[in-house]
Write a protein that holds these residues in place. Sequence first.
Motif, mmCIF file in Angstrom:
data_model
loop_
_atom_site.group_PDB
_atom_site.id
_atom_site.type_symbol
_atom_site.label_atom_id
_atom_site.label_comp_id
_atom_site.label_asym_id
_atom_site.label_seq_id
_atom_site.Cartn_x
_atom_site.Cartn_y
_atom_site.Cartn_z
ATOM 1 N N SER A 17 3.768 0.374 10.749
ATOM 2 C CA SER A 17 4.804 -0.336 11.506
ATOM 3 C C SER A 17 6.196 0.052 11.018
ATOM 4 N N VAL A 18 7.168 -0.086 11.912
ATOM 5 C CA VAL A 18 8.578 0.085 11.573
ATOM 6 C C VAL A 18 9.269 -1.247 11.863
ATOM 7 N N VAL A 19 9.676 -1.936 10.801
ATOM 8 C CA VAL A 19 10.206 -3.291 10.922
ATOM 9 C C VAL A 19 11.725 -3.228 10.829
ATOM 10 N N LEU B 41 0.827 -1.193 0.000
ATOM 11 C CA LEU B 41 0.000 0.000 0.000
ATOM 12 C C LEU B 41 0.870 1.255 0.000
ATOM 13 N N HIS B 42 0.235 2.410 0.014
ATOM 14 C CA HIS B 42 0.946 3.665 -0.160
ATOM 15 C C HIS B 42 1.870 3.996 1.021
ATOM 16 N N SER B 43 2.853 4.839 0.731
ATOM 17 C CA SER B 43 3.801 5.371 1.721
ATOM 18 C C SER B 43 4.641 4.288 2.386
ATOM 19 N N VAL B 44 4.962 3.239 1.658
ATOM 20 C CA VAL B 44 5.816 2.162 2.178
ATOM 21 C C VAL B 44 7.257 2.405 1.730
ATOM 22 N N THR B 45 8.186 2.179 2.656
ATOM 23 C CA THR B 45 9.611 2.308 2.363
ATOM 24 C C THR B 45 10.314 0.982 2.618
ATOM 25 N N LEU B 46 11.058 0.526 1.630
ATOM 26 C CA LEU B 46 11.987 -0.591 1.801
ATOM 27 C C LEU B 46 13.374 0.032 1.763
ATOM 28 N N GLY B 47 13.891 0.409 2.931
ATOM 29 C CA GLY B 47 15.084 1.238 2.986
ATOM 30 C C GLY B 47 16.210 0.654 3.804
ATOM 31 N N GLY B 48 17.289 1.421 3.875
ATOM 32 C CA GLY B 48 18.434 1.051 4.698
ATOM 33 C C GLY B 48 18.349 1.693 6.066
ATOM 34 N N GLU C 144 26.865 -1.857 -0.051
ATOM 35 C CA GLU C 144 26.603 -3.250 -0.386
ATOM 36 C C GLU C 144 25.167 -3.642 -0.039
ATOM 37 N N ASP C 145 24.951 -4.866 0.427
ATOM 38 C CA ASP C 145 23.598 -5.392 0.613
ATOM 39 C C ASP C 145 22.987 -4.796 1.877
ATOM 40 N N ARG C 146 22.038 -3.895 1.732
ATOM 41 C CA ARG C 146 21.582 -3.106 2.883
ATOM 42 C C ARG C 146 20.066 -2.916 2.949
ATOM 43 N N HIS C 147 19.310 -3.586 2.072
ATOM 44 C CA HIS C 147 17.869 -3.358 2.015
ATOM 45 C C HIS C 147 17.091 -4.665 2.227
ATOM 46 N N PRO C 148 15.798 -4.555 2.519
ATOM 47 C CA PRO C 148 14.994 -5.741 2.866
ATOM 48 C C PRO C 148 14.789 -6.706 1.706
ATOM 49 N N LYS C 149 14.523 -7.948 2.102
ATOM 50 C CA LYS C 149 14.165 -9.005 1.170
ATOM 51 C C LYS C 149 12.748 -9.460 1.514
ATOM 52 N N ILE C 150 11.805 -9.186 0.617
ATOM 53 C CA ILE C 150 10.390 -9.452 0.867
ATOM 54 C C ILE C 150 10.000 -10.763 0.192
ATOM 55 N N GLY C 151 9.508 -11.709 0.966
ATOM 56 C CA GLY C 151 9.146 -13.017 0.436
ATOM 57 C C GLY C 151 7.864 -12.985 -0.382
ATOM 58 N N ASN C 152 7.549 -14.109 -0.995
ATOM 59 C CA ASN C 152 6.336 -14.232 -1.801
ATOM 60 C C ASN C 152 5.086 -14.090 -0.934
ATOM 61 N N GLY C 153 4.054 -13.488 -1.514
ATOM 62 C CA GLY C 153 2.750 -13.451 -0.859
ATOM 63 C C GLY C 153 2.632 -12.534 0.340
ATOM 64 N N VAL C 154 3.557 -11.592 0.498
ATOM 65 C CA VAL C 154 3.552 -10.691 1.660
ATOM 66 C C VAL C 154 2.602 -9.523 1.413
ATOM 67 N N LEU C 155 1.934 -9.072 2.480
ATOM 68 C CA LEU C 155 1.097 -7.876 2.462
ATOM 69 C C LEU C 155 1.733 -6.832 3.369
ATOM 70 N N LYS D 283 7.427 0.998 7.314
ATOM 71 C CA LYS D 283 8.830 1.171 6.959
ATOM 72 C C LYS D 283 9.574 -0.117 7.315
ATOM 73 N N VAL D 284 10.183 -0.714 6.311
ATOM 74 C CA VAL D 284 10.950 -1.950 6.494
ATOM 75 C C VAL D 284 12.397 -1.590 6.199
ATOM 76 N N LEU D 285 13.250 -1.672 7.227
ATOM 77 C CA LEU D 285 14.577 -1.071 7.127
ATOM 78 C C LEU D 285 15.685 -2.073 7.411
ATOM 79 N N GLY D 286 16.704 -2.046 6.559
ATOM 80 C CA GLY D 286 17.881 -2.871 6.767
ATOM 81 C C GLY D 286 17.848 -4.151 5.956
ATOM 82 N N ASN D 287 18.963 -4.857 5.989
ATOM 83 C CA ASN D 287 19.095 -6.123 5.266
ATOM 84 C C ASN D 287 18.445 -7.232 6.082
ATOM 85 N N ILE D 288 17.125 -7.228 6.070
ATOM 86 C CA ILE D 288 16.350 -8.206 6.838
ATOM 87 C C ILE D 288 15.450 -8.975 5.883
#
Length: 270
Positions: free
Chosen positions: A229-231, A182-189, A195-206, A212-217
Amino acid sequence: MANVHSKLSEIDPVWDRIIQEGEEAIGHEPLLGGLMHSCILHHRTMEQALAFRIAMKLVSGEMSEQLVREIADEAFASDHTIAAAARADLVAVYERDPACHRFLQPLMYFKGYQAIQAYRVGHWLWNEGRHDMAYFFQMRISETFGVDIHPACRVGKGIFLDHAHSIVFGETAVVGDNVSILHSVTLGGTGKEDEDRHPKIGNGVLIGAGAKVLGNITIGCCSRIAAGSVVLDNVPPDTTVAGVPAKIIGEAGCSQPSVSMNQLLSGSSS
């Protein structure tokens, strides 16, 4: 055998339906006749229509419509997975967005769909080593749609960007298949690390609005991230997380959160 493959390539129920809906739209609103003809009915394939639509949206005083269109045409011709993903994205929008009643709508009117298709051309440019042109596409997509996706970011198919306002995907982010955001979502560092510093989002995620999903998680498959949420930590598959910072509050509640689009947390167990 070559003739068989040629015949099969001409079978495109998604595009056939868009053409039919375009003709019907003119019947209901004749003033849209010119627009529908130039964007849909004038084209033989969905790929040609997408290239034209992307060009008309990204055109500027710095880059002509013809040049943008030629780049998009080249991308579709060189990598057939781009067009396959575009069809999967369109069906995803139709199935998940209650405001979408026709296949025509995402192609013509929904900036989330248009932005992700333009990104796919920019990603192709990046993979071809044409980084400056890829950056140009990123800039124009951000300016036009309010969606800032780094061209190196890897995005799967069946993607639904709902409203698509103020969305940011970082350079090393990865988004799996059948994801709804949805709107205003950030996949950030989380800082200036390289190097590798951003999130990895699996299949079928909402991912809910404003999250805000932050970091290499890693966000596990078929999980839900509640709005706002801030993940900052890994999220196991099939779970719901909420809060600042986000914590696990229960199971996802269904097998495909991104398809059901259920954002209520009442069904989660603690």
